[in-house]
Design a protein around this motif. Structure first.
Motif, mmCIF file in Angstrom:
data_model
loop_
_atom_site.group_PDB
_atom_site.id
_atom_site.type_symbol
_atom_site.label_atom_id
_atom_site.label_comp_id
_atom_site.label_asym_id
_atom_site.label_seq_id
_atom_site.Cartn_x
_atom_site.Cartn_y
_atom_site.Cartn_z
ATOM 1 N N LEU A 25 81.923 35.752 1.609
ATOM 2 C CA LEU A 25 83.629 35.583 1.653
ATOM 3 C C LEU A 25 84.425 35.179 2.254
ATOM 4 C CD1 LEU A 25 84.421 38.822 1.435
ATOM 5 C CD2 LEU A 25 83.310 39.441 3.266
ATOM 6 N N LEU A 26 84.198 33.830 2.801
ATOM 7 C CA LEU A 26 84.903 33.227 3.757
ATOM 8 C C LEU A 26 85.848 32.525 2.313
ATOM 9 C CD1 LEU A 26 85.986 32.092 6.409
ATOM 10 C CD2 LEU A 26 84.439 30.734 6.287
ATOM 11 N N THR A 29 88.517 34.057 0.653
ATOM 12 C CA THR A 29 89.414 34.126 1.472
ATOM 13 C C THR A 29 89.937 32.572 1.454
ATOM 14 O OG1 THR A 29 88.396 35.756 3.214
ATOM 15 C CG2 THR A 29 90.160 34.712 3.832
ATOM 16 N N ALA A 91 87.107 39.803 7.023
ATOM 17 C CA ALA A 91 85.694 39.527 6.519
ATOM 18 C C ALA A 91 84.973 39.630 7.997
ATOM 19 C CB ALA A 91 85.744 37.770 5.875
ATOM 20 N N THR A 94 83.113 42.482 8.168
ATOM 21 C CA THR A 94 82.402 43.383 6.951
ATOM 22 C C THR A 94 80.920 41.742 7.253
ATOM 23 O OG1 THR A 94 83.825 43.502 5.397
ATOM 24 C CG2 THR A 94 81.419 42.952 4.900
ATOM 25 N N ASP A 101 77.715 36.725 4.169
ATOM 26 C CA ASP A 101 78.797 36.948 4.222
ATOM 27 C C ASP A 101 79.017 36.921 2.260
ATOM 28 O OD1 ASP A 101 78.546 34.561 4.424
ATOM 29 O OD2 ASP A 101 80.084 33.643 4.119
#
Length: 112
Positions: A25-26, A29, A91, A94, A101
């Motif tokens: 997820l990072l 981003t 993020a 979450t 992640d």
């Protein structure tokens, strides 16, 4: 100079698409952040790179730089900063809720 900038913009877009395809997820981003920077560079490059041309000061000037693309990019930088900060907060939230992640694990927990 425009050719070199076009190649660099292509590299930035390639890296951002590679990061979009990852499972973290990072990284997604960061891919959004890189993609927005690539679009900013693209807008400035397509408007024409000029050296030494001053902004529009009077009507008798021979050459001047157009301030409109610079204003558009400045506005886009502010908007991308807001979007990136929103994505980072989402993020983080979450990660705190699901303790991961990894997008595949998140999708698996949503199916249950």
């Amino acid at each position: 100079m425009e050719i070199l900038m076009s190649i660099m913009i292509g590299i930035v877009f390639t890296v951002s698409i590679y990061l979009f395809l990852s499972r973290s997820l990072l990284r997604v981003t960061l891919a959004t952040l890189l993609m927005s920077h690539g679009v900013h560079l693209l807008l400035l490059t397509l408007s024409g790179l000029q050296r030494g041309a001053s902004p529009f000061l009077n009507f008798q000037a021979d050459a001047y730089s157009d301030p409109l693309p610079q204003a558009l990019v400045l506005t886009a930088i502010v908007i991308s900063f807001g979007v990136t900060s929103l994505l980072l907060v989402m993020a983080y939230r979450t990660f705190k809720v699901h303790n991961t992640d990894d997008l595949e694990e998140l999708r698996g927990s949503a199916d249950e």
